[in-house]
Design a protein around this motif. Sequence first.
Motif, PDB file in Angstrom:
ATOM      1  N   PHE A   1       0.506   4.148 -18.485  1.00 59.40           N
ATOM      2  CA  PHE A   1       0.679   3.706 -17.093  1.00 59.40           C
ATOM      3  C   PHE A   1       1.750   4.542 -16.399  1.00 59.40           C
ATOM      4  CE2 PHE A   1       2.996   1.094 -14.019  1.00 59.40           C
ATOM      5  CZ  PHE A   1       1.958   0.746 -13.147  1.00 59.40           C
ATOM      6  N   LEU A   2       2.887   4.727 -17.063  1.00 64.52           N
ATOM      7  CA  LEU A   2       3.963   5.520 -16.464  1.00 64.52           C
ATOM      8  C   LEU A   2       3.554   6.975 -16.298  1.00 64.52           C
ATOM      9  CD1 LEU A   2       7.062   4.057 -18.357  1.00 64.52           C
ATOM     10  CD2 LEU A   2       6.348   3.608 -15.993  1.00 64.52           C
ATOM     11  N   THR A   3       2.798   7.505 -17.251  1.00 64.55           N
ATOM     12  CA  THR A   3       2.373   8.903 -17.172  1.00 64.55           C
ATOM     13  C   THR A   3       1.455   9.128 -15.977  1.00 64.55           C
ATOM     14  OG1 THR A   3       2.568   9.175 -19.571  1.00 64.55           O
ATOM     15  CG2 THR A   3       1.168  10.745 -18.398  1.00 64.55           C
ATOM     16  N   ARG A   4       0.543   8.166 -15.737  1.00 61.90           N
ATOM     17  CA  ARG A   4      -0.378   8.300 -14.594  1.00 61.90           C
ATOM     18  C   ARG A   4       0.362   8.330 -13.270  1.00 61.90           C
ATOM     19  NH1 ARG A   4      -3.582   4.591 -17.555  1.00 61.90           N
ATOM     20  NH2 ARG A   4      -2.777   2.885 -16.241  1.00 61.90           N
ATOM     21  N   HIS A   5       1.464   7.595 -13.180  1.00 58.94           N
ATOM     22  CA  HIS A   5       2.170   7.481 -11.900  1.00 58.94           C
ATOM     23  C   HIS A   5       3.350   8.449 -11.778  1.00 58.94           C
ATOM     24  CE1 HIS A   5      -0.023   3.644 -12.077  1.00 58.94           C
ATOM     25  NE2 HIS A   5       0.068   3.633 -10.755  1.00 58.94           N
ATOM     26  N   LEU A   6       3.954   8.814 -12.900  1.00 55.24           N
ATOM     27  CA  LEU A   6       5.169   9.636 -12.840  1.00 55.24           C
ATOM     28  C   LEU A   6       5.018  10.990 -13.520  1.00 55.24           C
ATOM     29  CD1 LEU A   6       7.774   6.835 -13.715  1.00 55.24           C
ATOM     30  CD2 LEU A   6       7.077   7.622 -11.430  1.00 55.24           C
ATOM     31  N   GLY A   7       3.907  11.222 -14.216  1.00 57.10           N
ATOM     32  CA  GLY A   7       3.763  12.456 -14.962  1.00 57.10           C
ATOM     33  C   GLY A   7       4.290  12.303 -16.386  1.00 57.10           C
ATOM     34  N   GLU A   8       4.073  13.330 -17.182  1.00 55.20           N
ATOM     35  CA  GLU A   8       4.446  13.284 -18.604  1.00 55.20           C
ATOM     36  C   GLU A   8       5.526  14.306 -18.918  1.00 55.20           C
ATOM     37  OE1 GLU A   8       2.270  14.378 -22.812  1.00 55.20           O
ATOM     38  OE2 GLU A   8       1.244  12.983 -21.468  1.00 55.20           O
ATOM     39  N   GLU A   9       6.529  13.862 -19.663  1.00 50.26           N
ATOM     40  CA  GLU A   9       7.583  14.755 -20.153  1.00 50.26           C
ATOM     41  C   GLU A   9       7.546  14.714 -21.677  1.00 50.26           C
ATOM     42  OE1 GLU A   9      10.728  16.863 -21.321  1.00 50.26           O
ATOM     43  OE2 GLU A   9      10.818  14.712 -21.734  1.00 50.26           O
ATOM     44  N   SER A  10       7.347  15.872 -22.302  1.00 46.66           N
ATOM     45  CA  SER A  10       7.084  15.926 -23.734  1.00 46.66           C
ATOM     46  C   SER A  10       8.220  15.324 -24.559  1.00 46.66           C
ATOM     47  CB  SER A  10       6.842  17.381 -24.170  1.00 46.66           C
ATOM     48  OG  SER A  10       5.693  17.897 -23.562  1.00 46.66           O
ATOM     49  N   GLY A  11       9.461  15.601 -24.182  1.00 42.99           N
ATOM     50  CA  GLY A  11      10.594  15.121 -24.965  1.00 42.99           C
ATOM     51  C   GLY A  11      10.627  13.609 -25.068  1.00 42.99           C
TER      52      GLY A  11
ATOM     53  N   ILE B   1       2.054  -7.748 -35.429  1.00 37.67           N
ATOM     54  CA  ILE B   1       3.190  -7.183 -34.694  1.00 37.67           C
ATOM     55  C   ILE B   1       3.083  -5.663 -34.639  1.00 37.67           C
ATOM     56  CG2 ILE B   1       5.683  -6.791 -34.834  1.00 37.67           C
ATOM     57  CD1 ILE B   1       5.935  -9.678 -35.828  1.00 37.67           C
ATOM     58  N   GLY B   2       2.711  -5.035 -35.747  1.00 32.58           N
ATOM     59  CA  GLY B   2       2.560  -3.578 -35.749  1.00 32.58           C
ATOM     60  C   GLY B   2       1.513  -3.110 -34.765  1.00 32.58           C
ATOM     61  N   VAL B   3       0.366  -3.796 -34.768  1.00 33.83           N
ATOM     62  CA  VAL B   3      -0.697  -3.437 -33.821  1.00 33.83           C
ATOM     63  C   VAL B   3      -0.247  -3.686 -32.387  1.00 33.83           C
ATOM     64  CG1 VAL B   3      -3.034  -4.023 -33.059  1.00 33.83           C
ATOM     65  CG2 VAL B   3      -2.535  -3.857 -35.500  1.00 33.83           C
ATOM     66  N   GLY B   4       0.380  -4.841 -32.158  1.00 32.60           N
ATOM     67  CA  GLY B   4       0.803  -5.185 -30.800  1.00 32.60           C
ATOM     68  C   GLY B   4       1.851  -4.246 -30.243  1.00 32.60           C
ATOM     69  N   VAL B   5       2.822  -3.872 -31.061  1.00 36.20           N
ATOM     70  CA  VAL B   5       3.872  -2.963 -30.583  1.00 36.20           C
ATOM     71  C   VAL B   5       3.279  -1.613 -30.199  1.00 36.20           C
ATOM     72  CG1 VAL B   5       5.882  -1.630 -31.328  1.00 36.20           C
ATOM     73  CG2 VAL B   5       5.779  -4.079 -31.808  1.00 36.20           C
ATOM     74  N   THR B   6       2.413  -1.079 -31.052  1.00 34.14           N
ATOM     75  CA  THR B   6       1.834   0.238 -30.750  1.00 34.14           C
ATOM     76  C   THR B   6       0.956   0.191 -29.513  1.00 34.14           C
ATOM     77  OG1 THR B   6       1.857   0.846 -33.088  1.00 34.14           O
ATOM     78  CG2 THR B   6       0.420   2.111 -31.657  1.00 34.14           C
ATOM     79  N   LEU B   7       0.105  -0.830 -29.408  1.00 30.45           N
ATOM     80  CA  LEU B   7      -0.762  -0.928 -28.228  1.00 30.45           C
ATOM     81  C   LEU B   7       0.059  -1.127 -26.961  1.00 30.45           C
ATOM     82  CD1 LEU B   7      -3.742  -3.118 -29.500  1.00 30.45           C
ATOM     83  CD2 LEU B   7      -3.705  -0.653 -29.079  1.00 30.45           C
ATOM     84  N   GLY B   8       1.076  -1.987 -27.031  1.00 29.60           N
ATOM     85  CA  GLY B   8       1.909  -2.221 -25.855  1.00 29.60           C
ATOM     86  C   GLY B   8       2.649  -0.972 -25.416  1.00 29.60           C
ATOM     87  N   VAL B   9       3.223  -0.251 -26.368  1.00 29.36           N
ATOM     88  CA  VAL B   9       3.987   0.949 -26.028  1.00 29.36           C
ATOM     89  C   VAL B   9       3.072   2.043 -25.487  1.00 29.36           C
ATOM     90  CG1 VAL B   9       5.359   2.828 -26.988  1.00 29.36           C
ATOM     91  CG2 VAL B   9       5.878   0.470 -27.613  1.00 29.36           C
ATOM     92  N   THR B  10       1.926   2.268 -26.143  1.00 26.68           N
ATOM     93  CA  THR B  10       1.034   3.355 -25.711  1.00 26.68           C
ATOM     94  C   THR B  10       0.423   3.065 -24.340  1.00 26.68           C
ATOM     95  OG1 THR B  10      -0.739   2.331 -27.031  1.00 26.68           O
ATOM     96  CG2 THR B  10       0.497   4.140 -28.032  1.00 26.68           C
TER      97      THR B  10
END
Length: 544
Positions: A207-217, A193-202
Amino acid sequence: METITVVLLMLLAVVVSDSIIRMLPLPVPLPLVQICLGAAIASVTTIRVELDPDIFFLLFLPPLLFLDGWRIPKEGLFRDKGIILEMALGLVIFTVLGLGFLVHWMIPSVPLPVAFALAAIVSPTDPIAVSAIAARVPIPSRMMHILEGESLLNDASGLVCMRFAVAAMLTGSFSLSEAFFTFLWLAFAGIAIGVGVTLGVTRGKAFLTRHLGEESGSQILISLLIPFGAYLLAEHVHASGILAAVAAGITMSYAENTGQSLALTRVRRTAVWDTAQFAANGAIFVLLGEQLPGIFYGAVENVQHVGNSSPWWLLVYVVVIYAALAALRFTWVWASWRIALSRPVNRRQAVVRPSWQLVATMSFAGVRGAITLAGILTLPLFLTDGSLFPARDLVIFLATGVIILSLIMASVCLPRLLRNIDLPIEDSNQKEEDYARIAAAEAAIMAVERAQHDLAAGRADADIYADVATQIMELYRQRIDGRMHLGEEREQTARSEEIGKLLHITALKAERQEIYRLVRARRLESTMATKMVRDIDLLEARYG
């Protein structure tokens, strides 16, 4: 309102403790100062904290274990994996059995499952407390890596053993086969579960960063939420939330190797996590000090009610338990290290025998800290039939006493033992560092050269691009030349780099002070000054 006041008082005590530790002439452990401040708060105010064990566990453990897993050096963890596993798993079981029977024999009013729970929770060590104690006498890097790896894994093994002991006390029965299969589910499901949660979130974040950009906060907030998500999900399926948080942290370190986050995000995130770690660790020890008077009076009542014993016996119990812990740890370290170091990597390597000084250092370095306190406070208040949990106040006091005594003994003994200690020779990483810096510099030169050609193509001012690119590439070529040197020439280059760093930092500090002077003189807008100072701070952080 009272809860907010308590939180603010504790955070203020954490801040004050850091100032006090810097003023003291002797290397006093920071946790001891925080415990004293917590006791002072309890003595001068009427505010009392009622701890809910489940909330306390959820609030403090996931982020601390996640961060330990994230930041621990993986190379040292895998290089000494045999020794670390022996100490993190074998030593925990050895301690639980030996100390559990001793506590039950010494204090018959403590049921055997509760004695095992106490032994399990005092098994985990705290490398943060060790590094604070040995600040004046630095711990050798390999020894610190072993202590960090042991602490990372024995947190989970000790807490899982405690869970079994408490379950046996609540149900009144214990099945070895059931415990074995339960342990397998707790361990493997928690890690998965720990591995899966981190991989899924990252991956979702990428994916969102590539399409929408990155916001540090938002990126920083996501990193703060990952350990809680992994812990809660694991606990929901009755797996180990502790192992899930640890596995999530280790996976995070590998996920970050892709370098997808912005540099500014990494800088800000490091600052946020450093602050969170400092505040959480400090708050735990301040909270321990605040609870100490109530824990002591509860333990006194427990002892007097059961056996009409003197309160002084509480101190005797603490000393005996700590001595037993030290003896068990010394025995295990001596045996396991003697076996591990007696097996040379190749035939030409001589057999190394660990000295008594090395074994004693590792024994006293087994300082108990935040994990022990967080775990012991999660003991349930009542049994399943509604009666009070037996000897709860007493075992909490004994665990607290072991924490304090281990901090005191380590602060006294470690600096003396670490002087002139005879350690096995460590492999130097200088060649790997030189190779990496040379390879990085060569990659930078190639990238600058390609970019210069692309940017200058078809432009009338192409010579300007070529001149600037030449200046930048020359700096990287100087770095390559400096890393290629050997012997005295290499030392001179390294000295030149140190002098260069010092002069750069001096220049940056002067820049920043001049900007602040211009702001005070109202010759520069504060918004522009903030941007300029941030750029200077990032450059200084690079040289620092």
